[in-house]
Design an enzyme around this catalytic site. Structure first.
Site, PDB file in Angstrom:
ATOM      1  N   GLY A  14      70.144   1.714   5.398  1.00 14.76           N
ATOM      2  CA  GLY A  14      71.013   2.228   4.332  1.00 14.76           C
ATOM      3  C   GLY A  14      72.119   3.103   4.918  1.00 14.76           C
ATOM      4  O   GLY A  14      71.909   3.784   5.920  1.00 14.76           O
ATOM      5  N   ARG A  82      61.757  -9.629  12.118  1.00 13.37           N
ATOM      6  CA  ARG A  82      61.215 -10.379  10.961  1.00 13.37           C
ATOM      7  C   ARG A  82      62.375 -11.061  10.255  1.00 13.37           C
ATOM      8  O   ARG A  82      62.769 -10.707   9.168  1.00 13.37           O
ATOM      9  CB  ARG A  82      60.553  -9.367  10.012  1.00 13.37           C
ATOM     10  CG  ARG A  82      59.199  -9.777   9.531  1.00 13.37           C
ATOM     11  CD  ARG A  82      58.607  -8.656   8.712  1.00 13.37           C
ATOM     12  NE  ARG A  82      58.537  -8.938   7.300  1.00 13.37           N
ATOM     13  CZ  ARG A  82      57.774  -9.801   6.676  1.00 13.37           C
ATOM     14  NH1 ARG A  82      57.028 -10.456   7.270  1.00 13.37           N
ATOM     15  NH2 ARG A  82      57.753 -10.030   5.413  1.00 13.37           N
ATOM     16  N   GLY A 118      67.929   4.581  10.683  1.00 12.12           N
ATOM     17  CA  GLY A 118      66.764   5.343  10.243  1.00 12.12           C
ATOM     18  C   GLY A 118      65.509   4.796  10.903  1.00 12.12           C
ATOM     19  O   GLY A 118      65.583   4.096  11.914  1.00 12.12           O
ATOM     20  N   ASP A 119      64.350   5.072  10.311  1.00 12.51           N
ATOM     21  CA  ASP A 119      63.120   4.710  11.012  1.00 12.51           C
ATOM     22  C   ASP A 119      62.971   3.199  11.203  1.00 12.51           C
ATOM     23  O   ASP A 119      62.497   2.756  12.255  1.00 12.51           O
ATOM     24  CB  ASP A 119      61.885   5.328  10.346  1.00 12.51           C
ATOM     25  CG  ASP A 119      61.555   4.694   9.014  1.00 12.51           C
ATOM     26  OD1 ASP A 119      62.484   4.189   8.353  1.00 12.51           O
ATOM     27  OD2 ASP A 119      60.372   4.713   8.624  1.00 12.51           O
ATOM     28  N   THR A 141      69.747   9.253   8.308  1.00 12.62           N
ATOM     29  CA  THR A 141      69.211   8.951   6.985  1.00 12.62           C
ATOM     30  C   THR A 141      69.405  10.151   6.072  1.00 12.62           C
ATOM     31  O   THR A 141      69.226  11.298   6.510  1.00 12.62           O
ATOM     32  CB  THR A 141      67.717   8.565   6.989  1.00 12.62           C
ATOM     33  OG1 THR A 141      67.243   8.567   5.631  1.00 12.62           O
ATOM     34  CG2 THR A 141      66.843   9.531   7.772  1.00 12.62           C
ATOM     35  N   ASP A 143      67.418  10.769   3.902  1.00 18.75           N
ATOM     36  CA  ASP A 143      66.061  11.206   3.542  1.00 18.75           C
ATOM     37  C   ASP A 143      65.538  12.339   4.437  1.00 18.75           C
ATOM     38  O   ASP A 143      64.572  13.006   4.076  1.00 18.75           O
ATOM     39  CB  ASP A 143      65.082  10.028   3.648  1.00 18.75           C
ATOM     40  CG  ASP A 143      65.500   8.842   2.798  1.00 18.75           C
ATOM     41  OD1 ASP A 143      66.196   9.059   1.782  1.00 18.75           O
ATOM     42  OD2 ASP A 143      65.137   7.698   3.150  1.00 18.75           O
ATOM     43  N   ASP A 145      63.756  12.110   6.988  1.00 19.72           N
ATOM     44  CA  ASP A 145      62.323  11.906   7.208  1.00 19.72           C
ATOM     45  C   ASP A 145      61.998  11.440   8.627  1.00 19.72           C
ATOM     46  O   ASP A 145      60.913  10.904   8.870  1.00 19.72           O
ATOM     47  CB  ASP A 145      61.771  10.909   6.176  1.00 19.72           C
ATOM     48  CG  ASP A 145      62.413   9.529   6.278  1.00 19.72           C
ATOM     49  OD1 ASP A 145      63.389   9.378   7.043  1.00 19.72           O
ATOM     50  OD2 ASP A 145      61.938   8.600   5.593  1.00 19.72           O
ATOM     51  N   ARG A 187      62.564   8.345  -0.454  1.00 17.72           N
ATOM     52  CA  ARG A 187      61.373   7.533  -0.136  1.00 17.72           C
ATOM     53  C   ARG A 187      60.111   8.396  -0.231  1.00 17.72           C
ATOM     54  O   ARG A 187      59.912   9.040  -1.254  1.00 17.72           O
ATOM     55  CB  ARG A 187      61.507   6.874   1.232  1.00 17.72           C
ATOM     56  CG  ARG A 187      62.653   5.873   1.278  1.00 17.72           C
ATOM     57  CD  ARG A 187      62.535   4.964   2.456  1.00 17.72           C
ATOM     58  NE  ARG A 187      62.463   5.727   3.700  1.00 17.72           N
ATOM     59  CZ  ARG A 187      62.288   5.201   4.885  1.00 17.72           C
ATOM     60  NH1 ARG A 187      62.149   3.899   5.014  1.00 17.72           N
ATOM     61  NH2 ARG A 187      62.233   5.942   5.959  1.00 17.72           N
ATOM     62  N   HIS A 285      72.334   5.680  -5.724  1.00 19.72           N
ATOM     63  CA  HIS A 285      73.123   5.556  -4.493  1.00 19.72           C
ATOM     64  C   HIS A 285      74.308   6.504  -4.405  1.00 19.72           C
ATOM     65  O   HIS A 285      74.948   6.576  -3.350  1.00 19.72           O
ATOM     66  CB  HIS A 285      73.562   4.099  -4.315  1.00 19.72           C
ATOM     67  CG  HIS A 285      72.391   3.203  -4.036  1.00 19.72           C
ATOM     68  ND1 HIS A 285      71.569   2.744  -5.031  1.00 19.72           N
ATOM     69  CD2 HIS A 285      71.896   2.727  -2.882  1.00 19.72           C
ATOM     70  CE1 HIS A 285      70.609   2.009  -4.496  1.00 19.72           C
ATOM     71  NE2 HIS A 285      70.783   1.978  -3.191  1.00 19.72           N
ATOM     72  N   ARG A 288      74.153   8.551  -1.435  1.00 23.34           N
ATOM     73  CA  ARG A 288      74.552   8.031  -0.121  1.00 23.34           C
ATOM     74  C   ARG A 288      76.062   7.897  -0.003  1.00 23.34           C
ATOM     75  O   ARG A 288      76.588   7.631   1.078  1.00 23.34           O
ATOM     76  CB  ARG A 288      73.922   6.646   0.100  1.00 23.34           C
ATOM     77  CG  ARG A 288      72.407   6.668   0.158  1.00 23.34           C
ATOM     78  CD  ARG A 288      71.849   5.706   1.160  1.00 23.34           C
ATOM     79  NE  ARG A 288      72.310   4.360   1.062  1.00 23.34           N
ATOM     80  CZ  ARG A 288      71.539   3.306   0.774  1.00 23.34           C
ATOM     81  NH1 ARG A 288      70.263   3.484   0.506  1.00 23.34           N
ATOM     82  NH2 ARG A 288      72.031   2.101   0.766  1.00 23.34           N
TER      83      ARG A 288
HETATM   84  O1  F6P Z   1      66.531   5.489   3.118  1.00 25.38           O
HETATM   85  C1  F6P Z   1      67.634   5.773   2.339  1.00 25.38           C
HETATM   86  C2  F6P Z   1      67.417   5.311   0.920  1.00 25.38           C
HETATM   87  O2  F6P Z   1      68.567   5.665   0.166  1.00 25.38           O
HETATM   88  C3  F6P Z   1      66.158   5.836   0.253  1.00 25.38           C
HETATM   89  O3  F6P Z   1      66.274   7.175  -0.149  1.00 25.38           O
HETATM   90  C4  F6P Z   1      65.980   4.843  -0.857  1.00 25.38           C
HETATM   91  O4  F6P Z   1      64.628   4.737  -1.237  1.00 25.38           O
HETATM   92  C5  F6P Z   1      66.444   3.553  -0.232  1.00 25.38           C
HETATM   93  O5  F6P Z   1      67.275   3.909   0.858  1.00 25.38           O
HETATM   94  C6  F6P Z   1      67.182   2.647  -1.177  1.00 25.38           C
HETATM   95  O6  F6P Z   1      67.481   1.470  -0.519  1.00 25.38           O
HETATM   96  P1  F6P Z   1      68.447   0.339  -1.076  1.00 25.38           P
HETATM   97  O7  F6P Z   1      69.826   0.685  -0.606  1.00 25.38           O
HETATM   98  O8  F6P Z   1      67.934  -0.901  -0.465  1.00 25.38           O
HETATM   99  O9  F6P Z   1      68.351   0.359  -2.559  1.00 25.38           O
END
Ligand code: F6P
Length: 361
Positions: A14, A82, A118-119, A141, A143, A145, A187, A285, A288
């Protein structure tokens, strides 16, 4: 020590505010060493696409430090460990393409790769390092985390966005004497909710690390109506769950478990148990989006410069990490071993309790 001439950079997972600042720092610091930098589009997808790998120079990264998103594009679906292969009947199987990735970089004469992610992306970087790729990771990230670094860039900007939203919800909640439930990302870690909830003066903050008791949440809401201003702000992290309950997922197709929807469940429960008018909002979002704040810009620039330094020193299979006052390298294996959740004895948890904020327990 230094036989590096060409490096590549990609952004995976993300997006997070600050990605462009990292890219700029990498390009400028690498150019100072006389290296060429190539950007791979959309994580590793660009390696297998026409024009998916492009030269980045000083002019390509001009004026991007403050911009949100990533000039390289990103995906959280392009996992070479994968890789989805769709059969004619529509069924999907997965295959490991990591060796192809390593070979593709070798074919481009790339000496080292800086993977920003991220992870998930850093787990991929770790697998590629084990296959012999010279890789250095940069932790990203919203998050926050990721273990092994005190902070990831993007986090404090997301907290600012969320705090601002909580602030704005106060006036509408107060005007209508409503309970507003706001769902934040993160998350399975409650960093964004805890920090934004405390900074935004929420009445209840629910995080995955502290399973909540709905009775305790409703008692706090009732107390607000009986003794205080007749409205309540409830911040809930998307991964929060009740004691003896599971998190709420919005999508569990194709093995992807996407969190989302806990605010609706919670709002319905609060409304039916307290009789108070309740609304929910998923900030989503927006957390972000937009450009990085000054702190994230600086952290991102420091991480980019440090990643180039690690490449120059041949410290591959590592991730740059903030360990104030330094930025150092930690093994990728250590960085992806587990996620960093909020410690229950953290000072911010203690502060929340001291302020009378209900944490659901
Ligand atoms: O890891 C960043 C994050 O924004 C999380 O907080 C959230 O759960 C996830 O990505 C959402 O992902 P997507 O962009 O696939 O909806």
């Amino acid at each position: 020590m230094n036989s590096i001439r060409r490096i590549a950079v990609n952004t995976g997972g993300g997006d997070a505010p600050g990605l462009n600042a990292v890219i700029r720092a990498i390009v400028l610091t690498a150019e100072q060493r006389g290296w060429e930098v190539y950007g791979v589009r959309d994580s590793y997808d660009g390696l297998f696409e026409e024009d998916g790998v492009q030269r980045l120079d000083r002019s390509s990264v001009r004026g991007i430090t403050h911009l949100g998103g990533t000039i390289l594009g990103t995906t959280n679906r392009g996992n070479p460990m994968r890789w989805p292969v769709e059969a004619e009947d529509g069924s999907v199987t997965y295959r490991d393409r990591t060796q192809e990735v390593v070979d593709a970089f070798a074919g481009l004469d790339i000496d080292a790769v800086i993977a920003i992610g991220g992870d998930g992306s850093l787990g991929i970087a770790h697998a590629l390092a084990q296959k012999g790729l010279n890789v250095v990771g940069v932790p990203k990230t919203i998050d926050n985390d990721l273990a092994a670094t005190q902070l990831t860039f993007g986090f404090t900007t997301a907290v600012e966005t969320a705090t601002d939203a909580i602030g704005k919800l106060h006036s509408t909640a107060e005007s209508h004497e409503r309970v507003m439930v706001v769902e934040l990302m993160g998350r399975n870690a409650g960093w964004i909710s805890l920090f934004a909830g405390v900074a935004g003066t929420a009445d209840v903050i629910l995080i995955p690390e502290i399973p909540y008791d709905i009775e305790s949440v409703c008692a706090k809401v009732q107390d607000r109506y009986e003794n205080g201003p007749e409205f309540a702000i409830v911040v809930v992290s998307e991964g929060a769950h009740p004691i003896d309950g599971e998190p709420v997922y919005q999508d569990t197709r194709a093995g992807q478990k996407r969190l989302g929807g806990v605010s609706r469940v919670l709002a319905e429960e609060i409304a039916s148990r307290t009789g108070r008018e309740t609304r929910e909002m998923v900030l989503g979002h927006l957390q972000r989006g937009g450009g990085p704040n000054a702190y994230d810009r600086l952290l991102a620039l420091r991480f980019g410069a440090a990643a180039v330094r690690m490449v120059a020193e041949g410290r591959f299979g590592t991730m740059v990490a903030l360990d104030p006052p330094r930025v150092l390298a930690v093994p990728l294996e250590e960085a992806v071993a587990h996620i960093k959740t909020v410690p229950l004895d953290s000072d911010v948890v203690e502060t929340a309790r001291a302020l009378g904020i209900c944490l659901g327990d």
